[in-house]
Design a protein around this motif. Sequence first.
Motif, PDB file in Angstrom:
ATOM      1  N   TRP A  52       0.843  -1.195   0.000  1.00  0.00           N
ATOM      2  CA  TRP A  52       0.000   0.000   0.000  1.00  0.00           C
ATOM      3  C   TRP A  52       0.880   1.248   0.000  1.00  0.00           C
ATOM      4  CZ3 TRP A  52       0.667   3.346   4.099  1.00  0.00           C
ATOM      5  CH2 TRP A  52       1.236   2.822   5.264  1.00  0.00           C
ATOM      6  N   CYS A  53       0.314   2.338  -0.469  1.00  0.00           N
ATOM      7  CA  CYS A  53       1.005   3.625  -0.435  1.00  0.00           C
ATOM      8  C   CYS A  53      -0.045   4.731  -0.494  1.00  0.00           C
ATOM      9  CB  CYS A  53       1.974   3.752  -1.609  1.00  0.00           C
ATOM     10  SG  CYS A  53       2.976   5.253  -1.542  1.00  0.00           S
ATOM     11  N   HIS A  60      -2.559   3.792  -3.563  1.00  0.00           N
ATOM     12  CA  HIS A  60      -2.463   2.491  -4.229  1.00  0.00           C
ATOM     13  C   HIS A  60      -2.550   1.392  -3.170  1.00  0.00           C
ATOM     14  CE1 HIS A  60      -1.127   3.943  -8.216  1.00  0.00           C
ATOM     15  NE2 HIS A  60      -0.543   4.895  -7.525  1.00  0.00           N
ATOM     16  N   LEU A  61      -3.287   0.341  -3.482  1.00  0.00           N
ATOM     17  CA  LEU A  61      -3.414  -0.819  -2.611  1.00  0.00           C
ATOM     18  C   LEU A  61      -3.246  -2.079  -3.454  1.00  0.00           C
ATOM     19  CD1 LEU A  61      -6.791   0.254  -0.929  1.00  0.00           C
ATOM     20  CD2 LEU A  61      -4.512   0.652   0.019  1.00  0.00           C
ATOM     21  N   TYR A 133       6.132  -1.106  -8.031  1.00  0.00           N
ATOM     22  CA  TYR A 133       5.546   0.150  -8.525  1.00  0.00           C
ATOM     23  C   TYR A 133       4.911   0.939  -7.384  1.00  0.00           C
ATOM     24  CZ  TYR A 133       2.259   3.349 -10.664  1.00  0.00           C
ATOM     25  OH  TYR A 133       1.541   4.481 -10.986  1.00  0.00           O
ATOM     26  N   ILE A 134       4.159   0.255  -6.531  1.00  0.00           N
ATOM     27  CA  ILE A 134       3.493   0.928  -5.408  1.00  0.00           C
ATOM     28  C   ILE A 134       4.530   1.523  -4.462  1.00  0.00           C
ATOM     29  CG2 ILE A 134       2.122   0.502  -3.325  1.00  0.00           C
ATOM     30  CD1 ILE A 134       0.406  -1.419  -4.994  1.00  0.00           C
ATOM     31  N   PRO A 151       7.257   7.537   4.712  1.00  0.00           N
ATOM     32  CA  PRO A 151       6.625   6.872   5.860  1.00  0.00           C
ATOM     33  C   PRO A 151       5.272   6.231   5.601  1.00  0.00           C
ATOM     34  CG  PRO A 151       6.341   9.248   6.037  1.00  0.00           C
ATOM     35  CD  PRO A 151       7.214   9.008   4.839  1.00  0.00           C
ATOM     36  N   TRP A 152       4.569   6.641   4.532  1.00  0.00           N
ATOM     37  CA  TRP A 152       3.189   6.178   4.342  1.00  0.00           C
ATOM     38  C   TRP A 152       3.096   5.140   3.226  1.00  0.00           C
ATOM     39  CZ3 TRP A 152       0.843   7.127   8.525  1.00  0.00           C
ATOM     40  CH2 TRP A 152       1.128   8.293   9.242  1.00  0.00           C
ATOM     41  N   SER A 153       3.930   4.106   3.341  1.00  0.00           N
ATOM     42  CA  SER A 153       3.842   2.969   2.420  1.00  0.00           C
ATOM     43  C   SER A 153       4.229   1.710   3.184  1.00  0.00           C
ATOM     44  CB  SER A 153       4.758   3.159   1.205  1.00  0.00           C
ATOM     45  OG  SER A 153       6.035   2.593   1.425  1.00  0.00           O
ATOM     46  N   SER A 154       4.066   0.568   2.547  1.00  0.00           N
ATOM     47  CA  SER A 154       4.333  -0.712   3.194  1.00  0.00           C
ATOM     48  C   SER A 154       5.776  -1.169   3.045  1.00  0.00           C
ATOM     49  CB  SER A 154       3.397  -1.786   2.625  1.00  0.00           C
ATOM     50  OG  SER A 154       3.484  -1.835   1.214  1.00  0.00           O
TER      51      SER A 154
END
Length: 200
Positions: A52-53, A60-61, A133-134, A151-154
């Motif tokens: 996720w991002c 994006h998920l 890509y995400i 900080p806001w991605s997996s």
Amino acid sequence: MQLVEPLEFGKYYHIYNRGINSENLFKENRNHEHFLKLYNKHIEPIAETFAWCLLKNHFHLLVRIKSFEEILQSHEEYEIKKIIAPHQSFGNLFNAYTKAINKGYNRHGALFERPFKRKLIDNDSYLRAVIKYIHYNPVNHGFCKHPIEYPWSSYETCISERPTKLKREKVIVLFENTENLKILHNQKENFDSLEQFLNL
């Protein structure tokens, strides 16, 4: 009228969307946190999350919609008739988040473009490409130079050992091991063909 691909049980999807008229979805850190809290409430029971991002004006998920049997097992206290269609769970997430933003920022009306976008992922090669890509989305949009800095991605969760609901082990297996995942994420890539396919 736009035809929308239904979300089918047991299948993988790249789900993405942006703010209506390119409006920012996330204005400050607490917005990201609230979205993730709502995501956990509405989506975690019906889907496995692989990546996720959350960017300022889009997200994006990458998820696998659980099978009907898996959802039943995680909803043992509910009756079958209360299990809603997967796309409705996402709709409930977006509606709940929109209500919170409208209330918090004195706005009204829709926040997200409709319908939300979704692409079926039908092989491991495509799955790996979408994960990278995400994670690279913040780099491509100039927010950082490497996915680890955002900080806001997996991505950071994928290479850490802290407890998570993310399907980290499955992601690592897709890249063979954690070291190879890091190596491949250190290699810049041209995502133009993927973005054309996604109509971004």
